[in-house]
Design a protein around this motif. Structure first.
Motif, PDB file in Angstrom:
ATOM      1  N   THR A  37      42.551  41.468  51.026  1.00 48.62           N
ATOM      2  CA  THR A  37      42.584  41.027  52.391  1.00 48.62           C
ATOM      3  C   THR A  37      43.000  41.400  53.820  1.00 48.62           C
ATOM      4  N   ALA A  38      42.365  41.172  54.728  1.00 46.87           N
ATOM      5  CA  ALA A  38      43.021  41.671  55.629  1.00 46.87           C
ATOM      6  C   ALA A  38      44.307  40.887  56.457  1.00 46.87           C
ATOM      7  N   TYR A  39      44.338  39.517  56.427  1.00 46.03           N
ATOM      8  CA  TYR A  39      45.314  38.460  56.424  1.00 46.03           C
ATOM      9  C   TYR A  39      46.118  38.762  55.825  1.00 46.03           C
ATOM     10  N   ASP A  40      48.054  38.995  56.614  1.00 46.78           N
ATOM     11  CA  ASP A  40      49.014  38.615  55.726  1.00 46.78           C
ATOM     12  C   ASP A  40      49.291  37.075  55.456  1.00 46.78           C
ATOM     13  N   GLN A  41      48.913  36.154  56.428  1.00 42.23           N
ATOM     14  CA  GLN A  41      49.330  34.489  56.291  1.00 42.23           C
ATOM     15  C   GLN A  41      49.244  34.145  55.341  1.00 42.23           C
ATOM     16  N   ALA A  79      31.385  43.107  36.812  1.00 41.10           N
ATOM     17  CA  ALA A  79      30.517  42.957  37.948  1.00 41.10           C
ATOM     18  C   ALA A  79      31.521  43.155  39.079  1.00 41.10           C
ATOM     19  N   ARG A  80      30.318  43.631  40.306  1.00 42.17           N
ATOM     20  CA  ARG A  80      30.780  43.217  41.627  1.00 42.17           C
ATOM     21  C   ARG A  80      29.969  42.251  42.393  1.00 42.17           C
ATOM     22  N   CYS A  81      30.658  40.822  43.493  1.00 40.55           N
ATOM     23  CA  CYS A  81      30.039  39.541  43.280  1.00 40.55           C
ATOM     24  C   CYS A  81      30.212  39.476  44.890  1.00 40.55           C
ATOM     25  N   GLU A  82      29.128  38.801  46.138  1.00 44.14           N
ATOM     26  CA  GLU A  82      29.504  39.442  47.495  1.00 44.14           C
ATOM     27  C   GLU A  82      29.824  37.036  47.852  1.00 44.14           C
ATOM     28  N   ASP A  83      30.009  36.498  47.030  1.00 45.38           N
ATOM     29  CA  ASP A  83      30.977  36.132  47.103  1.00 45.38           C
ATOM     30  C   ASP A  83      31.360  34.874  45.731  1.00 45.38           C
ATOM     31  N   ALA A  84      32.195  33.552  46.418  1.00 45.70           N
ATOM     32  CA  ALA A  84      33.200  33.237  44.838  1.00 45.70           C
ATOM     33  C   ALA A  84      31.908  32.446  44.177  1.00 45.70           C
ATOM     34  N   ILE A  97      40.210  36.712  50.353  1.00 46.36           N
ATOM     35  CA  ILE A  97      40.734  35.570  50.012  1.00 46.36           C
ATOM     36  C   ILE A  97      39.800  34.977  51.156  1.00 46.36           C
ATOM     37  N   GLU A  98      39.573  35.209  52.543  1.00 43.34           N
ATOM     38  CA  GLU A  98      38.312  34.788  53.701  1.00 43.34           C
ATOM     39  C   GLU A  98      36.762  35.269  53.454  1.00 43.34           C
ATOM     40  N   MET A  99      35.937  34.757  52.919  1.00 45.07           N
ATOM     41  CA  MET A  99      34.826  34.683  52.273  1.00 45.07           C
ATOM     42  C   MET A  99      33.987  33.368  52.746  1.00 45.07           C
ATOM     43  N   PRO A 100      32.939  33.578  52.382  1.00 42.48           N
ATOM     44  CA  PRO A 100      32.145  31.993  53.146  1.00 42.48           C
ATOM     45  C   PRO A 100      31.969  31.312  51.696  1.00 42.48           C
ATOM     46  N   HIS A 101      31.908  30.066  51.963  1.00 39.51           N
ATOM     47  CA  HIS A 101      31.280  29.175  50.986  1.00 39.51           C
ATOM     48  C   HIS A 101      32.609  28.039  50.767  1.00 39.51           C
ATOM     49  N   ALA A 133      41.191  28.915  47.574  1.00 36.95           N
ATOM     50  CA  ALA A 133      39.985  27.798  46.538  1.00 36.95           C
ATOM     51  C   ALA A 133      39.716  27.723  45.412  1.00 36.95           C
ATOM     52  N   PHE A 134      39.282  29.242  45.284  1.00 38.33           N
ATOM     53  CA  PHE A 134      38.183  29.534  44.030  1.00 38.33           C
ATOM     54  C   PHE A 134      39.323  29.738  42.893  1.00 38.33           C
ATOM     55  N   LEU A 135      40.457  30.493  43.516  1.00 35.45           N
ATOM     56  CA  LEU A 135      41.709  30.243  42.288  1.00 35.45           C
ATOM     57  C   LEU A 135      41.895  28.652  42.070  1.00 35.45           C
ATOM     58  N   LYS A 136      42.440  27.867  42.718  1.00 41.60           N
ATOM     59  CA  LYS A 136      43.180  26.976  42.369  1.00 41.60           C
ATOM     60  C   LYS A 136      41.954  25.822  41.384  1.00 41.60           C
ATOM     61  N   GLY A 137      40.998  26.354  41.483  1.00 43.41           N
ATOM     62  CA  GLY A 137      39.583  25.122  40.860  1.00 43.41           C
ATOM     63  C   GLY A 137      39.840  25.585  39.784  1.00 43.41           C
TER      64      GLY A 137
END
Length: 239
Positions: free
Chosen positions: A83-87, A35-40, A59-63, A68-72
């Motif tokens: 992701t576009a962010y390395d931090q 599947a291809r999903c737009e958000d968590a 990583i950076e997604m709306p909602h 956070a999703f993976l942690k839950g």
């Protein structure tokens, strides 16, 4: 190739990035896009219906963010962050992700990541075929069969392996122990425990009874853990 395909999901709120990853997956024979999903939120709905091995997760997604999703998620599939962010790299590796891909993602870097996933799942298959492991206790290596292990408990820099009436204390991490146990037999109801499902004798509130032993169930993962244990064998009273 004898190994089954790695079933994966792409989750990214950027259509162009998601489409690019979809094209990369199509080029690699051992990957199968489920599947291809737009958000968590979409991803969460798909995971309720589909069994998958690997998530390509932005990583950076709306909602809800990917982290956070993976942690839950209790007992989540393996994850490769995109992701576009390395931090977030350090936090990602603390969550035991397989890899961390920085956008824009080239195909050669994606292929390297996919090969890492292939090697991981191939080693897991070999673990399923092996019926035992050796555990170092003091200065001795003890052979322990997986079907004898009732529970594993993290104790600081050690883990306690419970087999029948024995408690074997060995200097490894719970993560290392989990990587060497067959995933079809063991669940992780809590961050400090691994439990062999065949030894669970009762479920009481947020506690699993494993004979005379007990293991807590995290409140965040209770529903999914119980569903996996019961596995449609619950006898319900007829109305």
């Amino acid at each position: 190739m004898n190994s089954p395909k790695i079933r994966c999901i792409i989750t990214d709120d950027e259509p162009f990035a998601a489409k690019g990853l979809e094209g990369y997956v199509a080029k690699i024979p051992f990957l199968e896009l489920v599947a291809r999903c737009e958000d968590a939120l979409q991803l969460n709905a798909v995971l309720k219906q589909q069994s998958v091995d690997l998530l390509f997760l932005d990583i950076e997604m709306p909602h809800v963010s990917g982290i956070a999703f993976l942690k839950g998620l209790p007992n989540p599939p393996k994850v490769i962050f995109t992701t576009a962010y390395d931090q977030y790299a350090i936090e990602g590796y603390e969550l035991d992700v397989l890899d961390y891909l920085l956008k824009p993602i080239s195909f050669d870097r994606f292929l390297k990541s996919a090969n890492k996933a292939y090697d991981y799942f191939n080693s897991q298959q070999k673990n399923e075929a092996i019926s035992y492991c050796f555990i170092k206790v003091d200065q001795k290596l003890e052979k322990v069969f997986f079907n004898e292990i009732q529970m594993v408990e993290a104790l600081g820099n050690y883990v306690a392996v419970y087999t029948g009436g024995r408690k074997l204390l060995t200097h490894v991490t719970l993560k290392n122990m989990q990587e060497n146990l067959p995933v079809s037999m063991f669940i992780q109801p809590h961050k400090s425990f691994l439990v062999n499902m065949q030894f669970i004798t009762a479920i009481e509130g947020n506690t699993l009874h494993i004979g005379a032993l007990q293991a807590p169930v995290s409140k965040y993962s209770k529903d999914e853990i119980l569903e996996k244990i019961v596995n449609n064998t619950l006898i319900r009273r007829q109305q």
